[in-house]
Each structure stands twice: as structure tokens, then as C-alpha cells.
Design an enzyme around this catalytic site. Structure first.
Site, PDB file in Angstrom:
ATOM      1  N   ARG A 152       0.815  -1.227   0.000  1.00  0.00           N
ATOM      2  CA  ARG A 152       0.000   0.000   0.000  1.00  0.00           C
ATOM      3  C   ARG A 152       0.850   1.280   0.000  1.00  0.00           C
ATOM      4  O   ARG A 152       0.455   2.290   0.581  1.00  0.00           O
ATOM      5  CB  ARG A 152      -0.981   0.037   1.177  1.00  0.00           C
ATOM      6  CG  ARG A 152      -1.943  -1.100   1.226  1.00  0.00           C
ATOM      7  CD  ARG A 152      -2.921  -1.134   0.072  1.00  0.00           C
ATOM      8  NE  ARG A 152      -3.598  -2.404   0.027  1.00  0.00           N
ATOM      9  CZ  ARG A 152      -3.156  -3.447  -0.692  1.00  0.00           C
ATOM     10  NH1 ARG A 152      -2.094  -3.350  -1.457  1.00  0.00           N
ATOM     11  NH2 ARG A 152      -3.806  -4.600  -0.681  1.00  0.00           N
ATOM     12  N   SER A 186     -10.328   0.099   4.129  1.00  0.00           N
ATOM     13  CA  SER A 186      -9.698  -0.513   5.308  1.00  0.00           C
ATOM     14  C   SER A 186      -9.027   0.565   6.155  1.00  0.00           C
ATOM     15  O   SER A 186      -8.306   1.411   5.629  1.00  0.00           O
ATOM     16  CB  SER A 186      -8.632  -1.513   4.887  1.00  0.00           C
ATOM     17  OG  SER A 186      -9.206  -2.554   4.146  1.00  0.00           O
ATOM     18  N   GLU A 233      -3.902   2.478   7.541  1.00  0.00           N
ATOM     19  CA  GLU A 233      -3.766   2.468   6.066  1.00  0.00           C
ATOM     20  C   GLU A 233      -4.196   3.833   5.530  1.00  0.00           C
ATOM     21  O   GLU A 233      -3.708   4.306   4.513  1.00  0.00           O
ATOM     22  CB  GLU A 233      -4.620   1.347   5.453  1.00  0.00           C
ATOM     23  CG  GLU A 233      -4.547   1.354   3.938  1.00  0.00           C
ATOM     24  CD  GLU A 233      -5.225   0.181   3.245  1.00  0.00           C
ATOM     25  OE1 GLU A 233      -4.976  -0.973   3.610  1.00  0.00           O
ATOM     26  OE2 GLU A 233      -6.013   0.441   2.307  1.00  0.00           O
TER      27      GLU A 233
HETATM   28  N1  EPU Z   1     -12.223 -10.991   9.473  1.00  0.00           N
HETATM   29  C1  EPU Z   1     -12.764 -11.156  10.707  1.00  0.00           C
HETATM   30  N2  EPU Z   1     -13.631 -10.208  11.190  1.00  0.00           N
HETATM   31  C2  EPU Z   1     -13.936  -9.096  10.466  1.00  0.00           C
HETATM   32  C3  EPU Z   1     -13.366  -8.928   9.201  1.00  0.00           C
HETATM   33  C4  EPU Z   1     -12.508  -9.890   8.709  1.00  0.00           C
HETATM   34  O1  EPU Z   1     -12.512 -12.148  11.388  1.00  0.00           O
HETATM   35  O2  EPU Z   1     -14.725  -8.284  10.975  1.00  0.00           O
HETATM   36  C5  EPU Z   1     -11.364 -12.049   8.915  1.00  0.00           C
HETATM   37  C6  EPU Z   1     -12.061 -12.737   7.741  1.00  0.00           C
HETATM   38  O3  EPU Z   1     -12.870 -13.762   8.172  1.00  0.00           O
HETATM   39  C7  EPU Z   1     -10.907 -13.211   6.905  1.00  0.00           C
HETATM   40  C8  EPU Z   1      -9.798 -12.214   7.192  1.00  0.00           C
HETATM   41  O4  EPU Z   1     -10.197 -11.493   8.354  1.00  0.00           O
HETATM   42  O5  EPU Z   1     -10.473 -14.483   7.334  1.00  0.00           O
HETATM   43  C9  EPU Z   1      -9.564 -11.261   6.039  1.00  0.00           C
HETATM   44  O6  EPU Z   1     -10.749 -10.524   5.769  1.00  0.00           O
HETATM   45  P1  EPU Z   1     -11.093 -10.000   4.301  1.00  0.00           P
HETATM   46  O7  EPU Z   1     -11.138 -11.136   3.333  1.00  0.00           O
HETATM   47  O8  EPU Z   1     -12.315  -9.161   4.424  1.00  0.00           O
HETATM   48  O9  EPU Z   1      -9.859  -9.141   3.878  1.00  0.00           O
HETATM   49  P2  EPU Z   1      -9.064  -7.960   4.596  1.00  0.00           P
HETATM   50  O10 EPU Z   1      -7.659  -8.443   4.757  1.00  0.00           O
HETATM   51  O11 EPU Z   1      -9.757  -7.478   5.808  1.00  0.00           O
HETATM   52  C10 EPU Z   1      -8.284  -6.879   2.368  1.00  0.00           C
HETATM   53  C11 EPU Z   1      -8.043  -5.457   1.893  1.00  0.00           C
HETATM   54  C12 EPU Z   1      -9.356  -4.845   1.395  1.00  0.00           C
HETATM   55  C13 EPU Z   1      -9.939  -5.750   0.315  1.00  0.00           C
HETATM   56  C14 EPU Z   1     -10.154  -7.133   0.919  1.00  0.00           C
HETATM   57  C15 EPU Z   1     -10.744  -8.143  -0.030  1.00  0.00           C
HETATM   58  C16 EPU Z   1      -6.270  -4.675   3.366  1.00  0.00           C
HETATM   59  C17 EPU Z   1      -5.919  -3.850   4.556  1.00  0.00           C
HETATM   60  N3  EPU Z   1      -7.559  -4.682   3.032  1.00  0.00           N
HETATM   61  O12 EPU Z   1      -9.128  -6.812   3.506  1.00  0.00           O
HETATM   62  O13 EPU Z   1      -9.035  -3.607   0.793  1.00  0.00           O
HETATM   63  O14 EPU Z   1     -11.161  -5.227  -0.174  1.00  0.00           O
HETATM   64  O15 EPU Z   1      -8.874  -7.652   1.348  1.00  0.00           O
HETATM   65  O16 EPU Z   1      -9.818  -8.396  -1.049  1.00  0.00           O
HETATM   66  O17 EPU Z   1      -5.394  -5.275   2.737  1.00  0.00           O
HETATM   67  C18 EPU Z   1      -8.874  -1.295   1.249  1.00  0.00           C
HETATM   68  O18 EPU Z   1      -7.668  -1.473   1.167  1.00  0.00           O
HETATM   69  O19 EPU Z   1      -9.381  -0.175   1.463  1.00  0.00           O
HETATM   70  C19 EPU Z   1      -9.725  -2.460   1.108  1.00  0.00           C
HETATM   71  C20 EPU Z   1     -11.032  -2.387   1.294  1.00  0.00           C
END
Ligand code: EPU
Length: 307
Positions: free
Chosen positions: A182, A230, A300
Site C-alpha cells: 500500500r 480498510s 492504512e
Molecule cells: N475478518 C474477521 N472479522 C472481520 C473482518 C474480517 O474475522 O470483521 C477475517 C475474515 O474472516 C478473513 C480475514 O479477516 O479471514 C480477512 O478478511 P477480508 O477477506 O475481508 O480481507 P481484509 O484483509 O480485511 C483486504 C483489503 C481490502 C480488500 C479485501 C478483499 C487490506 C488492509 N484490506 O481486507 O481492501 O477489499 O482484502 O480483497 O489489505 C482497502 O484497502 O481499502 C480495502 C477495502
């Protein structure tokens, strides 16, 4: 010195700096409507340059008058309640997209990622699917190496169309740039466009990957409430959302700022949240997760403006 004594000469310096600019100029523009979180005080002056030449005029005017200048994308940012001094520039008139030979696509910085994806789909070009549902612009996406689990800007970026703070336009090859999680390590200046290397693919394949990914985001993220994406970077090997949820913070509020009940790594604006409330909530989350897990969550978001 009181603010009103400082303001008059400062505004006249600003006016002089922008004399040559052809695009739209708005004084004391509230910035909240220009952000996805719908929060933020006013800019002294808000400028929408009409083209890249006009961006160069703004950059040179700001430099000669030593006025702070920032580019506002608006989706990954929190603007503090007293707003931003100096010039805030929005590149939404930079909207050209064109296909070049060998599946190369050039897009100006103000193009929204969903529009670029539509363009690529229409020409059966694959490589942008990771960006499904990402609301930002090409310029913002390049500057912060936007990405999701499926991929990131760095994977497709071939070169960056760039204006230095001296107002010089140049092409920066992506192979000469370092990309972090990022964050793109660029010199100080403004991304005005990008060349992206895509590949040919069947329309159905691109469409179904995009649709599946959009559905995943819709079911896991609070996309219908004002938010800035995020909040925290994922700590290595873990997920910020998981840590915040296990700490029991879903639904925690400061005023109208709320840790989303749908995805714990989102803060949503329940109506009239202020930047102060949002940032107090951020600190509460950081403190609680640090106490429970010993993990220091890093923002972020970019936080800008005066308190
Ligand atoms: N999770 C939880 N509780 C929650 C949310 C998530 O336990 O309330 C767990 C999920 O179950 C999963 C893991 O955390 O096992 C990852 O969650 P998710 O797939 O939603 O992905 P993320 O890592 O939280 C990243 C990007 C997002 C992008 C999503 C989907 C980052 C910081 N964020 O989120 O990007 O949309 O993957 O690809 O890397 C952004 O950067 O603004 C953004 C929205």
C-alpha cells in the site's frame, strides 16, 4: 497573530499563485462532500485543473508562492475538521483512457477504477479484476499501490505519467520504482496518469471473476455506508479485521463514528461523525488491540488537515 490578520495577505498570495490556471477554482470549499467518508473541513482553495498543462500551472504557482499543495483522491483519507490550508487539487477532469498497441492501456489519474475496469472489459483485456469494487482513482491507486487479495497496482503498472514539484512532466518506468504494501516509493510530485500492461482474455472469464469478487466484497464489507476503506494495514501474517473483532470492538462508537458491525477493519460514518470522533475511535481500537494482542495496528488511511 489572530487568524483574520494572517488570512487577507495569504488569500491574495493564493489568488496570485492561481492567476494562470484555467480550470475551476473554489474558495473555502467544504471537503466532506469530496470524500467517501463524508468528513472534513474546508480547503482555503480547491482547484480542478482542466488538463495536465493546467496541473503544471497549479504546481508552478504553488511552488513560486511557497503555498502548500495537496492532491485529494478522497477515498482513503481522513480530513481533519478544520480543513486544509493552501491549495487542494482534485484531478477529476483528467479522464482520458486509450488503448495502445500490445494490450497496453494508458489512463489519466482522475479516471475512477470501476470505469477503467469497464474499458478493459469492453476490449477483452484482463489484469484489472483485483480492483472490483475498489472505489478510488487511477492516480490514487498508483500512488498508494492499491490492491486486494487478488492483486495490486504494481502487478500491471508499466510506467507512470508524472509531474515533479518543479512542474516538469516525465515518464517514470515502473521497473525503476519500489513498491511496498500500500505504498509506492515515488519522488515528491503528482501522478497524472499511468500505463498498465493488460493481457487478452475471454470476456466471460473477466466478467465472472469480477462479479464473484464484487459479491464477496458486498457480503463482507459495509459498502452502503460512508467509509474510507480498510482503516489499518494487515499486520504480517494476520488480519486487522480478525484482531479487532476478537477484541470485541465491532459496533464500538464515538459519536457517529462506528466500528462496522459487518467488517471490523472499517469505520463507518453513521450520519454526522466528525474527524475528531473518527480519530478518537481509531486510537481506542489501537489501544485495545495492543493490550489484548501486543500488536500495534498501523493506519492504512492518510490523515491530513488541521485539528
Ligand atoms: N475478518 C474477521 N472479522 C472481520 C473482518 C474480517 O474475522 O470483521 C477475517 C475474515 O474472516 C478473513 C480475514 O479477516 O479471514 C480477512 O478478511 P477480508 O477477506 O475481508 O480481507 P481484509 O484483509 O480485511 C483486504 C483489503 C481490502 C480488500 C479485501 C478483499 C487490506 C488492509 N484490506 O481486507 O481492501 O477489499 O482484502 O480483497 O489489505 C482497502 O484497502 O481499502 C480495502 C477495502
Amino acid at each position: 497573530m489572530v487568524a483574520s490578520q494572517r488570512r487577507v495577505p495569504f488569500l491574495s498570495v493564493l489568488r496570485r499563485a492561481l492567476l494562470q490556471v484555467e480550470g475551476e477554482i473554489r474558495w473555502h470549499e467544504p471537503l466532506a462532500p469530496h470524500t467517501s467518508l463524508q468528513i472534513g473541513g474546508p480547503a482555503d482553495v480547491f482547484v480542478i485543473p482542466s488538463d495536465v498543462e493546467d496541473v503544471i500551472r497549479v504546481v508552478q504557482g504553488a511552488r513560486m508562492s511557497r503555498i502548500p499543495l495537496m492532491v485529494l483522491g478522497g477515498t482513503n483519507v481522513v480530513i481533519r475538521d478544520k480543513g486544509i490550508r493552501g491549495i487542494v487539487m482534485q484531478l477529476k477532469q483528467l479522464t482520458e483512457i486509450r488503448e495502445e498497441p500490445n494490450q497496453l492501456v494508458y489512463s489519466q489519474a482522475g479516471v475512477r477504477l470501476p470505469r477503467l475496469m469497464q474499458f478493459a472489459l469492453g476490449r477483452k483485456l484482463s489484469g484489472m479484476e483485483w480492483a472490483a469494487g475498489v472505489p478510488g482513482t487511477v492516480g490514487g491507486g498508483v500512488a498508494m499501490n492499491a490492491g486486494t487479495r487478488l492483486g495490486e497496482m504494481q502487478d500491471i503498472l508499466q510506467a507512470i505519467d508524472f509531474v515533479t514539484l518543479h512542474g516538469i512532466r516525465k515518464r517514470i518506468e515502473a521497473s525503476t520504482v519500489s513498491f511496498l504494501y500500500r505504498k509506492t516509493m515515488l519522488p515528491k510530485g503528482i501522478v497524472v496518469g499511468a500505463w498498465m500492461q493488460l493481457t487478452s482474455a475471454a470476456k466471460d472469464t473477466i466478467q465472472s471473476a469480477t462479479k464473484q469478487y464484487l459479491q464477496y466484497r458486498k457480503s463482507t464489507q459495509p459498502l452502503t455506508l460512508p467509509n474510507a476503506g480498510s482503516v489499518f494495514k494487515n499486520p504480517s501474517g494476520d488480519s486487522a479485521g480478525r484482531l479487532i473483532e476478537v477484541t470485541g470492538l465491532k459496533g464500538l462508537r464515538v459519536g457517529d463514528a462506528e466500528v462496522s458491525t459487518k467488517h471490523a477493519n472499517f469505520i463507518v460514518n453513521r450520519g454526522a461523525a466528525t474527524a475528531d470522533q473518527v480519530l478518537r475511535l481509531v486510537r481506542k481500537v489501537q489501544d485495545s488491540v495492543a493490550i489484548k494482542f501486543g500488536v500495534a495496528l498501523q493506519l492504512e488511511w492518510k490523515v491530513v488537515g488541521e485539528r
